[in-house]
Design a protein around this motif. Structure first.
Motif, PDB file in Angstrom:
ATOM      1  N   PHE A   5       0.838  -1.193   0.000  1.00 25.03           N
ATOM      2  CA  PHE A   5       0.000   0.000   0.000  1.00 25.03           C
ATOM      3  C   PHE A   5       0.873   1.243   0.000  1.00 25.03           C
ATOM      4  O   PHE A   5       1.749   1.400   0.849  1.00 25.03           O
ATOM      5  N   ASP A   6       0.638   2.134  -0.957  1.00 26.32           N
ATOM      6  CA  ASP A   6       1.390   3.381  -1.081  1.00 26.32           C
ATOM      7  C   ASP A   6       0.578   4.490  -0.409  1.00 26.32           C
ATOM      8  O   ASP A   6      -0.233   5.168  -1.043  1.00 26.32           O
ATOM      9  N   GLU A   7       0.802   4.668   0.885  1.00 25.48           N
ATOM     10  CA  GLU A   7      -0.001   5.600   1.688  1.00 25.48           C
ATOM     11  C   GLU A   7      -0.036   7.028   1.134  1.00 25.48           C
ATOM     12  O   GLU A   7      -1.104   7.640   1.105  1.00 25.48           O
ATOM     13  N   PRO A   8       1.090   7.594   0.672  1.00 22.93           N
ATOM     14  CA  PRO A   8       1.028   8.970   0.147  1.00 22.93           C
ATOM     15  C   PRO A   8       0.092   9.135  -1.062  1.00 22.93           C
ATOM     16  O   PRO A   8      -0.414  10.225  -1.300  1.00 22.93           O
ATOM     17  N   LYS A   9      -0.159   8.071  -1.793  1.00 21.19           N
ATOM     18  CA  LYS A   9      -1.069   8.137  -2.941  1.00 21.19           C
ATOM     19  C   LYS A   9      -2.540   8.123  -2.527  1.00 21.19           C
ATOM     20  O   LYS A   9      -3.401   8.564  -3.284  1.00 21.19           O
ATOM     21  N   CYS A  10      -2.834   7.606  -1.361  1.00 21.32           N
ATOM     22  CA  CYS A  10      -4.216   7.394  -0.924  1.00 21.32           C
ATOM     23  C   CYS A  10      -4.987   8.721  -0.875  1.00 21.32           C
ATOM     24  O   CYS A  10      -4.517   9.701  -0.298  1.00 21.32           O
ATOM     25  N   VAL A  11      -6.188   8.730  -1.465  1.00 17.57           N
ATOM     26  CA  VAL A  11      -7.040   9.918  -1.464  1.00 17.57           C
ATOM     27  C   VAL A  11      -8.226   9.766  -0.504  1.00 17.57           C
ATOM     28  O   VAL A  11      -9.145  10.575  -0.519  1.00 17.57           O
ATOM     29  N   ALA A  12      -8.196   8.743   0.330  1.00 17.54           N
ATOM     30  CA  ALA A  12      -9.195   8.519   1.381  1.00 17.54           C
ATOM     31  C   ALA A  12     -10.612   8.339   0.839  1.00 17.54           C
ATOM     32  O   ALA A  12     -11.577   8.739   1.465  1.00 17.54           O
ATOM     33  N   ALA A  13     -10.739   7.732  -0.326  1.00 14.74           N
ATOM     34  CA  ALA A  13     -12.057   7.493  -0.912  1.00 14.74           C
ATOM     35  C   ALA A  13     -12.815   6.372  -0.200  1.00 14.74           C
ATOM     36  O   ALA A  13     -14.038   6.335  -0.223  1.00 14.74           O
ATOM     37  N   GLY A  14     -12.090   5.437   0.395  1.00 14.15           N
ATOM     38  CA  GLY A  14     -12.727   4.372   1.157  1.00 14.15           C
ATOM     39  C   GLY A  14     -13.249   3.208   0.340  1.00 14.15           C
ATOM     40  O   GLY A  14     -13.917   2.325   0.875  1.00 14.15           O
ATOM     41  N   ARG A  27      -8.120   5.447   8.793  1.00 12.29           N
ATOM     42  CA  ARG A  27      -7.803   6.180  10.016  1.00 12.29           C
ATOM     43  C   ARG A  27      -8.908   7.191  10.293  1.00 12.29           C
ATOM     44  O   ARG A  27      -9.421   7.828   9.373  1.00 12.29           O
ATOM     45  N   ASP A  28      -9.258   7.330  11.562  1.00 15.78           N
ATOM     46  CA  ASP A  28     -10.314   8.260  11.948  1.00 15.78           C
ATOM     47  C   ASP A  28      -9.942   9.712  11.662  1.00 15.78           C
ATOM     48  O   ASP A  28     -10.784  10.497  11.248  1.00 15.78           O
ATOM     49  N   VAL A  32      -7.353   8.208   5.622  1.00  5.48           N
ATOM     50  CA  VAL A  32      -6.387   7.453   4.828  1.00  5.48           C
ATOM     51  C   VAL A  32      -6.488   5.978   5.190  1.00  5.48           C
ATOM     52  O   VAL A  32      -6.645   5.616   6.361  1.00  5.48           O
ATOM     53  N   ALA A  33      -6.421   5.144   4.180  1.00  2.00           N
ATOM     54  CA  ALA A  33      -6.557   3.700   4.383  1.00  2.00           C
ATOM     55  C   ALA A  33      -5.361   3.124   5.131  1.00  2.00           C
ATOM     56  O   ALA A  33      -4.249   3.664   5.075  1.00  2.00           O
TER      57      ALA A  33
END
Length: 65
Positions: A5-14, A27-28, A32-33
């Motif tokens: 998982f590439d956390e910096p790429k995550c846009v928190a779409a879910g 994350r609350d 971010v996933a």
């Protein structure tokens, strides 16, 4: 299968959480996933493949033998 998982790429779409809740969560504080299970069992592989496919940021990479 291993989930990378590439956390910096995550846009928190879910999307990943909705498709594979046993493998992903958010994350609350920022949405971010996070990966709950980096090596999910075979019974979850189809869900994880779908989660990677629907990720709008292409932040999920699957390493399969």
């Amino acid at each position: 299968m291993r989930v990378e998982f590439d956390e910096p790429k995550c846009v928190a779409a879910g999307q990943c959480v909705m498709v594979a809740p046993d493998v992903f969560d958010q994350r609350d504080e920022d949405g971010v996933a996070i990966v709950l299970d980096a090596e999910p069992g075979p019974e979850l592989h189809d869900e994880v493949r779908e989660a990677a496919a629907v990720c709008p940021a292409a932040a999920i990479r699957l390493v399969e033998p």
